[in-house]
Design a protein around this motif. Structure first.
Motif, PDB file in Angstrom:
ATOM      1  N   ILE A 117       0.835  -1.206   0.000  1.00 33.12           N
ATOM      2  CA  ILE A 117       0.000   0.000   0.000  1.00 33.12           C
ATOM      3  C   ILE A 117       0.867   1.252   0.000  1.00 33.12           C
ATOM      4  N   SER A 118       2.027   1.211   0.646  1.00 29.11           N
ATOM      5  CA  SER A 118       2.942   2.357   0.615  1.00 29.11           C
ATOM      6  C   SER A 118       3.392   2.660  -0.806  1.00 29.11           C
ATOM      7  N   MET A 119       3.715   1.613  -1.553  1.00 27.80           N
ATOM      8  CA  MET A 119       4.116   1.824  -2.949  1.00 27.80           C
ATOM      9  C   MET A 119       2.953   2.336  -3.785  1.00 27.80           C
ATOM     10  N   LEU A 120       1.754   1.843  -3.510  1.00 29.30           N
ATOM     11  CA  LEU A 120       0.590   2.314  -4.254  1.00 29.30           C
ATOM     12  C   LEU A 120       0.300   3.787  -3.975  1.00 29.30           C
ATOM     13  N   ILE A 121       0.491   4.217  -2.742  1.00 26.43           N
ATOM     14  CA  ILE A 121       0.275   5.631  -2.419  1.00 26.43           C
ATOM     15  C   ILE A 121       1.236   6.498  -3.231  1.00 26.43           C
ATOM     16  N   ALA A 122       2.504   6.102  -3.270  1.00 25.83           N
ATOM     17  CA  ALA A 122       3.481   6.876  -4.046  1.00 25.83           C
ATOM     18  C   ALA A 122       3.138   6.842  -5.531  1.00 25.83           C
ATOM     19  N   LEU A 123       2.715   5.695  -6.052  1.00 23.66           N
ATOM     20  CA  LEU A 123       2.374   5.598  -7.470  1.00 23.66           C
ATOM     21  C   LEU A 123       1.150   6.416  -7.830  1.00 23.66           C
ATOM     22  N   LEU A 124       0.146   6.390  -6.979  1.00 30.69           N
ATOM     23  CA  LEU A 124      -1.105   7.061  -7.319  1.00 30.69           C
ATOM     24  C   LEU A 124      -1.069   8.562  -7.079  1.00 30.69           C
ATOM     25  N   MET A 125      -0.169   9.036  -6.238  1.00 26.53           N
ATOM     26  CA  MET A 125      -0.109  10.468  -5.959  1.00 26.53           C
ATOM     27  C   MET A 125       0.807  11.230  -6.918  1.00 26.53           C
ATOM     28  N   HIS A 126       1.701  10.552  -7.623  1.00 25.51           N
ATOM     29  CA  HIS A 126       2.600  11.223  -8.556  1.00 25.51           C
ATOM     30  C   HIS A 126       1.977  11.143  -9.949  1.00 25.51           C
ATOM     31  N   PRO A 127       1.705  12.299 -10.590  1.00 20.27           N
ATOM     32  CA  PRO A 127       0.952  12.277 -11.850  1.00 20.27           C
ATOM     33  C   PRO A 127       1.618  11.480 -12.969  1.00 20.27           C
ATOM     34  N   SER A 128       2.907  11.627 -13.165  1.00 24.47           N
ATOM     35  CA  SER A 128       3.535  10.904 -14.274  1.00 24.47           C
ATOM     36  C   SER A 128       3.567   9.404 -14.001  1.00 24.47           C
ATOM     37  N   LEU A 129       3.808   9.005 -12.746  1.00 23.76           N
ATOM     38  CA  LEU A 129       3.773   7.581 -12.419  1.00 23.76           C
ATOM     39  C   LEU A 129       2.354   7.033 -12.551  1.00 23.76           C
ATOM     40  N   ARG A 130       1.371   7.811 -12.124  1.00 22.84           N
ATOM     41  CA  ARG A 130      -0.021   7.386 -12.227  1.00 22.84           C
ATOM     42  C   ARG A 130      -0.414   7.183 -13.689  1.00 22.84           C
ATOM     43  N   ASN A 131       0.003   8.103 -14.567  1.00 16.07           N
ATOM     44  CA  ASN A 131      -0.317   7.965 -15.981  1.00 16.07           C
ATOM     45  C   ASN A 131       0.376   6.756 -16.599  1.00 16.07           C
ATOM     46  N   THR A 132       1.606   6.487 -16.186  1.00 12.40           N
ATOM     47  CA  THR A 132       2.320   5.319 -16.692  1.00 12.40           C
ATOM     48  C   THR A 132       1.635   4.033 -16.264  1.00 12.40           C
ATOM     49  N   VAL A 133       1.202   3.961 -15.009  1.00 13.71           N
ATOM     50  CA  VAL A 133       0.500   2.768 -14.531  1.00 13.71           C
ATOM     51  C   VAL A 133      -0.807   2.587 -15.283  1.00 13.71           C
ATOM     52  N   LYS A 134      -1.546   3.668 -15.519  1.00 17.15           N
ATOM     53  CA  LYS A 134      -2.793   3.570 -16.282  1.00 17.15           C
ATOM     54  C   LYS A 134      -2.523   3.066 -17.692  1.00 17.15           C
ATOM     55  N   GLN A 135      -1.460   3.570 -18.305  1.00  9.88           N
ATOM     56  CA  GLN A 135      -1.122   3.151 -19.657  1.00  9.88           C
ATOM     57  C   GLN A 135      -0.739   1.673 -19.687  1.00  9.88           C
ATOM     58  N   ILE A 136       0.016   1.213 -18.706  1.00  9.10           N
ATOM     59  CA  ILE A 136       0.417  -0.203 -18.653  1.00  9.10           C
ATOM     60  C   ILE A 136      -0.805  -1.093 -18.450  1.00  9.10           C
ATOM     61  N   ARG A 138      -3.851  -0.468 -19.365  1.00  9.96           N
ATOM     62  CA  ARG A 138      -4.724  -0.413 -20.532  1.00  9.96           C
ATOM     63  C   ARG A 138      -4.191  -1.209 -21.715  1.00  9.96           C
ATOM     64  N   GLU A 139      -2.876  -1.404 -21.772  1.00  8.56           N
ATOM     65  CA  GLU A 139      -2.292  -2.094 -22.921  1.00  8.56           C
ATOM     66  C   GLU A 139      -2.741  -3.540 -22.967  1.00  8.56           C
ATOM     67  N   ARG A 140      -2.963  -3.989 -24.189  1.00  7.51           N
ATOM     68  CA  ARG A 140      -3.300  -5.389 -24.393  1.00  7.51           C
ATOM     69  C   ARG A 140      -2.084  -6.095 -24.968  1.00  7.51           C
ATOM     70  N   ASP A 141      -2.045  -7.405 -24.788  1.00  7.98           N
ATOM     71  CA  ASP A 141      -0.966  -8.193 -25.362  1.00  7.98           C
ATOM     72  C   ASP A 141      -1.387  -8.602 -26.760  1.00  7.98           C
ATOM     73  N   ASP A 142      -0.888  -7.863 -27.759  1.00 10.07           N
ATOM     74  CA  ASP A 142      -1.252  -8.129 -29.151  1.00 10.07           C
ATOM     75  C   ASP A 142      -0.276  -9.082 -29.839  1.00 10.07           C
ATOM     76  N   SER A 143       0.712  -9.611 -29.111  1.00  9.00           N
ATOM     77  CA  SER A 143       1.725 -10.447 -29.748  1.00  9.00           C
ATOM     78  C   SER A 143       1.170 -11.797 -30.190  1.00  9.00           C
ATOM     79  N   ASN A 144       0.078 -12.284 -29.583  1.00  9.93           N
ATOM     80  CA  ASN A 144      -0.476 -13.587 -29.933  1.00  9.93           C
ATOM     81  C   ASN A 144      -1.522 -13.513 -31.039  1.00  9.93           C
TER      82      ASN A 144
END
Length: 177
Positions: A117-136, A138-144
């Protein structure tokens, strides 16, 4: 009666820690207003370097917002874990001494959710990290996926006209001629 002699000292320390923590939580809005006021004074005094002072004020505000949630969570969970471990050790170990290691390991187990939860607080409160997590997330695995017949393949060529994308067999032929 089964309670260790220093138990009252330990519980007294925990009560003092809880009171100090509650005082911190009560004073948090007051200190955050004072911090914002101080930031604005620094910003208005440092007009010579407008961009730099504005950036520093923005970063300070962002850090303050993250620490506003992070510090109370860390202290609150630590006090909860200490109170739980102390209570289990004081009340269960005298009556069941063979379970001491199990009780100790269960107290250690409480640290895992705290770390996550400590790591999640840091991830969710920092805008660039939050956007990166959202992007990850949302991505689908299109390799298959098999390319459909409507997919258009465009050959990529260098400035000299040589192809830059080719099959593995062609690659070995090109380099080992």
């Amino acid at each position: 009666s089964g309670i260790y002699p220093r138990t009252y000292y330990i519980f007294g320390m925990l009560i003092v820690a809880v009171v100090v923590f509650l005082a911190y939580l009560v004073s948090l809005p007051i200190t955050s207003r004072a911090t914002t006021r101080l930031e604005m004074q620094r910003f208005h005094l440092n007009r010579s370097n407008y961009v730099n002072s504005r950036f520093q004020a923005f970063e300070s505000r962002r850090s303050h917002r993250m620490l506003r949630y992070y510090i109370p969570f860390q202290v609150g969970t630590l006090l909860t874990i200490l109170a739980t471990a102390t209570g289990l050790t004081v009340f269960l170990v005298p009556s069941h001494p063979s379970y001491f290691l199990l009780i100790q390991q269960s107290a250690y187990f409480l640290f895992f959710p705290r770390a996550i939860i400590s790591m999640l607080i840091a991830l969710l409160m920092h805008p660039s990290l939050r956007n990166t997590v959202k992007q990850i997330l949302r991505e689908r695995d299109d390799s298959n996926e098999v390319p459909s017949s409507t997919t258009k393949h465009v050959p990529v060529k260098s400035l000299s006209g040589n192809p830059l994308n080719f099959a593995a067999g062609n690659q070995s032929d090109m380099y080992f001629q």
